[in-house]
Design a protein around this motif. Sequence first.
Motif, mmCIF file in Angstrom:
data_model
loop_
_atom_site.group_PDB
_atom_site.id
_atom_site.type_symbol
_atom_site.label_atom_id
_atom_site.label_comp_id
_atom_site.label_asym_id
_atom_site.label_seq_id
_atom_site.Cartn_x
_atom_site.Cartn_y
_atom_site.Cartn_z
ATOM 1 N N THR A 1 6.362 10.200 12.586
ATOM 2 C CA THR A 1 6.975 11.280 11.805
ATOM 3 C C THR A 1 6.424 11.365 10.389
ATOM 4 O O THR A 1 6.970 12.083 9.570
ATOM 5 C CB THR A 1 8.503 11.064 11.711
ATOM 6 N N CYS A 2 5.362 10.651 10.076
ATOM 7 C CA CYS A 2 4.926 10.547 8.680
ATOM 8 C C CYS A 2 4.132 11.779 8.220
ATOM 9 O O CYS A 2 3.048 12.050 8.747
ATOM 10 C CB CYS A 2 4.074 9.291 8.509
ATOM 11 N N PRO A 3 4.644 12.499 7.218
ATOM 12 C CA PRO A 3 3.909 13.674 6.752
ATOM 13 C C PRO A 3 2.594 13.305 6.056
ATOM 14 O O PRO A 3 1.616 14.042 6.139
ATOM 15 C CB PRO A 3 4.880 14.343 5.778
ATOM 16 N N ALA B 1 -5.597 0.587 7.914
ATOM 17 C CA ALA B 1 -5.187 -0.832 7.880
ATOM 18 C C ALA B 1 -3.682 -0.998 7.933
ATOM 19 O O ALA B 1 -3.181 -1.852 8.653
ATOM 20 C CB ALA B 1 -5.752 -1.508 6.640
ATOM 21 N N TRP B 2 -2.947 -0.251 7.142
ATOM 22 C CA TRP B 2 -1.498 -0.473 7.185
ATOM 23 C C TRP B 2 -0.762 0.635 7.930
ATOM 24 O O TRP B 2 0.367 0.444 8.341
ATOM 25 C CB TRP B 2 -0.907 -0.687 5.789
ATOM 26 N N CYS B 3 -1.380 1.805 8.126
ATOM 27 C CA CYS B 3 -0.703 2.865 8.902
ATOM 28 C C CYS B 3 -0.686 2.520 10.393
ATOM 29 O O CYS B 3 0.218 2.920 11.114
ATOM 30 C CB CYS B 3 -1.393 4.206 8.706
ATOM 31 N N ARG B 4 -1.702 1.784 10.843
ATOM 32 C CA ARG B 4 -1.864 1.527 12.283
ATOM 33 C C ARG B 4 -0.596 0.960 12.918
ATOM 34 O O ARG B 4 -0.224 1.311 14.012
ATOM 35 C CB ARG B 4 -3.014 0.533 12.473
ATOM 36 N N TRP B 5 0.067 0.019 12.215
ATOM 37 C CA TRP B 5 1.235 -0.638 12.808
ATOM 38 C C TRP B 5 2.540 -0.084 12.259
ATOM 39 O O TRP B 5 3.609 -0.663 12.492
ATOM 40 C CB TRP B 5 1.189 -2.156 12.550
ATOM 41 N N CYS B 6 2.492 0.995 11.499
ATOM 42 C CA CYS B 6 3.716 1.487 10.842
ATOM 43 C C CYS B 6 4.647 2.155 11.849
ATOM 44 O O CYS B 6 4.256 3.074 12.556
ATOM 45 C CB CYS B 6 3.348 2.476 9.744
ATOM 46 N N PRO B 7 5.919 1.714 11.909
ATOM 47 C CA PRO B 7 6.851 2.321 12.872
ATOM 48 C C PRO B 7 7.164 3.784 12.552
ATOM 49 O O PRO B 7 7.737 4.471 13.375
ATOM 50 C CB PRO B 7 8.115 1.460 12.736
ATOM 51 N N GLY C 1 0.812 -1.217 0.000
ATOM 52 C CA GLY C 1 0.000 0.000 0.000
ATOM 53 C C GLY C 1 0.842 1.262 0.000
ATOM 54 O O GLY C 1 0.429 2.279 -0.544
ATOM 55 N N CYS C 2 1.987 1.214 0.627
ATOM 56 C CA CYS C 2 2.786 2.429 0.831
ATOM 57 C C CYS C 2 4.268 2.104 0.675
ATOM 58 O O CYS C 2 4.987 1.954 1.671
ATOM 59 C CB CYS C 2 2.493 2.986 2.229
ATOM 60 N N PRO C 3 4.767 1.998 -0.578
ATOM 61 C CA PRO C 3 6.178 1.633 -0.776
ATOM 62 C C PRO C 3 7.138 2.619 -0.113
ATOM 63 O O PRO C 3 8.231 2.248 0.301
ATOM 64 C CB PRO C 3 6.334 1.643 -2.302
ATOM 65 N N ASN D 1 1.580 6.531 0.862
ATOM 66 C CA ASN D 1 0.117 6.486 0.728
ATOM 67 C C ASN D 1 -0.504 6.133 2.067
ATOM 68 O O ASN D 1 -0.447 4.987 2.494
ATOM 69 C CB ASN D 1 -0.303 5.423 -0.302
ATOM 70 N N ALA D 2 -1.088 7.139 2.723
ATOM 71 C CA ALA D 2 -1.780 6.854 3.984
ATOM 72 C C ALA D 2 -3.081 6.132 3.659
ATOM 73 O O ALA D 2 -3.711 6.386 2.641
ATOM 74 C CB ALA D 2 -2.065 8.157 4.724
ATOM 75 N N ASP D 3 -3.435 5.207 4.510
ATOM 76 C CA ASP D 3 -4.640 4.413 4.277
ATOM 77 C C ASP D 3 -5.796 4.985 5.094
ATOM 78 O O ASP D 3 -5.734 4.984 6.318
ATOM 79 C CB ASP D 3 -4.355 2.971 4.691
HETATM 80 S S1 SF4 Z 1 2.221 5.990 8.427
HETATM 81 FE FE1 SF4 Z 1 3.579 4.553 7.374
HETATM 82 S S2 SF4 Z 1 2.234 3.362 6.044
HETATM 83 FE FE2 SF4 Z 1 1.093 5.205 6.650
HETATM 84 S S3 SF4 Z 1 1.507 6.666 5.032
HETATM 85 FE FE3 SF4 Z 1 3.038 7.016 6.590
HETATM 86 S S4 SF4 Z 1 4.788 5.770 5.991
HETATM 87 FE FE4 SF4 Z 1 3.013 5.065 4.808
#
Ligand code: SF4
Length: 452
Positions: free
Chosen positions: A265-267, A255-261, A25-27, A249-251
């Motif tokens: 800091t994700c813009p 689903a996939w952002c929830r566990w993202c380390p 989902g978010c390379p 790509n934020a979801d």
């Molecule tokens: S939180 Fe992680 S998965 Fe979600 S958009 Fe940011 S980098 Fe991608």
Amino acid sequence: MLAALREAYKGEAMFRPSSISRLLGCPGSVQLIARSPRETRKSSVYATEGTVAHQVAQDALLGKRQPEEWVDRIVDIPGPDGGKWVPQHDGKKAGWLVDAEMAEAVGLYVDEVAKRWTPDTMQYIEHGLTLGALDPTDPIFAENRGTADAVLADTRRGRLTIVDLKYGKGVMVAGDSPQLKNYALMGLIAFGTGGGWSEVETVVVQPRATDERQRIKSIVHDPADLLTDFLGKLGEAMHRSLDPDPPLNADPTGAWCRWCPAKVTCPALQREATDLARDAFAAMPPLGALSDLGALPPAVFVGTQDQPRPAATPPKGTIVLPPATVLDPGDIATILQRRPLWEAWITSVEERASSLLEAGVAVPGWKLVRRTGNRRWKDKEAAPDALRALGVNTSAMYTDPELRSPAQIEKLLPKEKKGAIEDLVERPEGALTLVKAENRRDGIASPMGAIE
Ligand code: SF4
């Protein structure tokens, strides 16, 4: 790029099966994680609990000790405060107390593995798998690796089975999730694509799911589909993640952002979380893995029924939150659908605040306090004699085979003797929790001193 990322991941696999949904989902997340502070990647109580459950399961499948024999025993494991984590159970080591719920849950998983075993089956428990052998000339495939809970290879029937234990009960995992497909693909590569496999079964056992239909989910895959369609998507995403500025790509469903380390800091996550409420006319710059994290907008306008929007044009970057009464059903549906993502983002901000406070960095208006720990027996061996002296019947003292908790025993005592157990009990320190500065409890000083 691959070498630099490998160094940043410090030996951890860049593409673990558990993170494949996020990769697909978010390379861009792969590079953002490499640039994120490592303290944002610390283990949670739930992750530690899951690790303990897997250890109990492994013991049972290797024929060492059945899950029910683990009840009231402690698995040696370092972990964060909270849950059934015991800081020091024998004066030296930390560990996790296994209870009847965990034993029962793990038992269900062990039964599912046993059901699929035949005398022709080779059973591999906690088995390391990788896609590395797929193309030894392309080192990226060796970065896709992980440990499968249970792999059953029945060469006579041409059937490969992957069984995965999910101890969590909050988020349901599908039987054909990308994680399970990844394990299936690795299994096909590891045990030979020319091995005559006619089908691959992936099974998710989630014993604590409240909906009984969610507890065991099984899907049978055609090996050809995994080796063409799924492998194609996976290979493309892995290579794309190494591009100079891969997309983030934020979801919206979390689903996939929830566990993202990298969520702290994700813009892109920050933008997604504020996007709906932001002035529709404010232009947002495109974001990628190399974008700087922008500062939060300087002002927030909370609309009311009488004045849903600011009277004059607000300063650039102002967040405008409309009152719920002016939202149409479509807006409401969108906001509610995005709720998991906002919650994931808020959780990440709370985690970051706790990390900063623990490190001694002041977060204006917030502090850490310690929760009140539950009372427990100081000496479980000596307590029964003392309780008998207080008139408590031995038969009432136990919930077989455990000694009842201090609170339960207190209920058995007459009013005048209720305080008599205080010498037998202790109250361990509770976990740290974030509260507003005006909370009446005393704040905890950081062991590293204050940094203003
Ligand atoms: S939180 Fe992680 S998965 Fe979600 S958009 Fe940011 S980098 Fe991608």
